[in-house]
Design an enzyme around this catalytic site. Sequence first.
Site, PDB file in Angstrom:
ATOM      1  N   ASP A 406      -7.369  -1.007  -8.417  1.00  0.00           N
ATOM      2  CA  ASP A 406      -7.420  -0.996  -6.939  1.00  0.00           C
ATOM      3  C   ASP A 406      -8.120   0.287  -6.515  1.00  0.00           C
ATOM      4  OD1 ASP A 406      -6.145  -3.424  -6.529  1.00  0.00           O
ATOM      5  OD2 ASP A 406      -4.218  -2.466  -6.865  1.00  0.00           O
ATOM      6  N   THR A 407      -9.262   0.132  -5.897  1.00  0.00           N
ATOM      7  CA  THR A 407     -10.243   1.187  -5.761  1.00  0.00           C
ATOM      8  C   THR A 407     -10.964   1.063  -4.426  1.00  0.00           C
ATOM      9  OG1 THR A 407     -10.582   1.075  -8.145  1.00  0.00           O
ATOM     10  CG2 THR A 407     -12.314   2.139  -6.886  1.00  0.00           C
ATOM     11  N   THR A 408     -11.538   2.159  -3.952  1.00  0.00           N
ATOM     12  CA  THR A 408     -12.459   2.071  -2.820  1.00  0.00           C
ATOM     13  C   THR A 408     -13.781   2.692  -3.227  1.00  0.00           C
ATOM     14  OG1 THR A 408     -12.606   2.271  -0.416  1.00  0.00           O
ATOM     15  CG2 THR A 408     -12.017   4.265  -1.627  1.00  0.00           C
TER      16      THR A 408
END
Length: 602
Positions: A406-408
């Site tokens: 889970d990353t931006t």
Amino acid sequence: MKRRTFLAALPAAAVSPAILRAETPAPAPIWTPGSIQFNRPDVHGGDRPVGASFASRSAVYGLSGAAGSAQPLATLAGIEILKKGGSAVDAVIAINACLGFLEPTGCGIGGDLYALLWDPKKGKVDGLASSGRSPRSLSFETARSRTKNGVLPAYGAVSVSVPGTVAGWWALHQRHGKLKWADLFEPAIAMTEGGVPVAPIIAHYIGRAMANFAKPGMGIEETENARKVWAPGGVVPREGDPFRNPDLARTYRLIAQGGRDAFYAGPIAETIERYFRRIGGWLTRADLAAHQAEWVTPLETTYRGIGVQAIGANTQGLATLQMLNILENFDLREAGFQSPLSIHLQAEAKRLAYEDRARYYADPAFAKVPFEWLGSKDYAAQRAKLIRPDRLMTDLRPGTAPSHGDTTYLTVADRDGLMISLIQSNFRGMGSGLVADGLGFMFQDRGQLFSFQPGHPNLYAPGKRPFQTIIPGFATKDGKPWLSFGVMGGDMQPQGQTQIIVNRADYGLDAQAAGDSPRWHHEGSSESMGEDAGDEGPTGLLRLESGVPEATRTALIGMGWTIGASDGGFGRYQCVERIEHNGERVYAAASEMRADGTALAY
């Protein structure tokens, strides 16, 4: 031609029902009380008069600057920083700080950061790695005693490593900042205090995370702070609900006033140490004080004459380069866009690269990673010979090295030609579930990616950086910057980056269409850590987005692929492209249609 319905007349291979193990989800309701949910496969977007029929929108063009991020308000904040005379680095820090509030499901100052940056003064791409190490007081024996099936748990203190984000921001600003450090936090502080309606995807994932934190085995004391922040009064915010985080606002004010030292040596570090001592964790102020961001030389290869850069260090960035090196041995343009052969070759290149990923990738401070050999054209040519054009490889092994989630993602470009590609993450499920008293952000759970296989280069050790999945992307043409881009999502990232480059270089798609094009995602490669290990069978599971032609899907089954249902796990994309137009620089910005992101230029 309708959006997402194209190339429908490709040749099909014979289908064996025994080969297909497609997962067919139950149909979603057309309407659910209290929300707006539609499942209408007969409804398509309107036809476009120009460009690729499946593109969701046009790229956004500007002369002075551009930005793309996972949240519209964050992108807008970055553009405003540029308009005030800030650099691309100033804007990217402001955007990332906003995203820590707007997108807590993917990022925050409890996580790590990597960046690739075109420095117009040097005329080259620089790399920055700010990945934290495991607590020095957490022994191998203690960590191993907490594993289940050889993997650390996703939640709890044992998977927490030092957060690297604030140190990464500081290093970037010290070298490339124009505005005052404190000015960069003003937009985020205003949002956290004033409140912002929660975006659809964020509401969905906050709900999932809070449900996970309430499962048996999660200590009430450990996760109560997380529930206070993101489910106040026991109520999870829904899509469109106004949301605030005053604790995070106070933390941002401390960082704005005290710089990196406020986080790693000052009042924030003291609060962190007290919290972990209280819950029985291992992270200390000494661990935080020892952390430093590192400027690094990126790895690089060429693909059809295009330079492609990646972070090495303890990431999976090399996998993108390995995949492209293998694919350069095949004529993908002749194979055809979205054809069975094109997807087959790309997915097989992934399988080969990921065998090496599982065997060799690790913190180079603790293990000798053969970057030069793995990234070489000669090695790629040898591996390419293993691929058959008509069927799957059945005996897959990593190469033999010579002896010697889970990353931006966000990207910004400015009027001076500085371009930055930055990725930042808390990892799986919002992170560890742990929030220090009154700080308003969650700690990452990257430690789950350590291996516990004896002799493996990614074997857990105190003070060691775990294998990382987050990787920024960058590409150059003729020694000049071209694409600052990224595709978020765990093991999807090298696969997604490769598909973007192939779509641009082999199929001539523009920045927006290259991201909107239907994607494939292969799961089930060998793993030595707690990322994406599953029971997909010996050849794994190939998931195809719904826009992939049915004839292509059928032909791939005939080749022996096990096809899985589309699960939405195809990554999220942002891009800024630099175009030379009659001697004048133009920026084209593109964003992801699959999520809440927005790209802007001016």
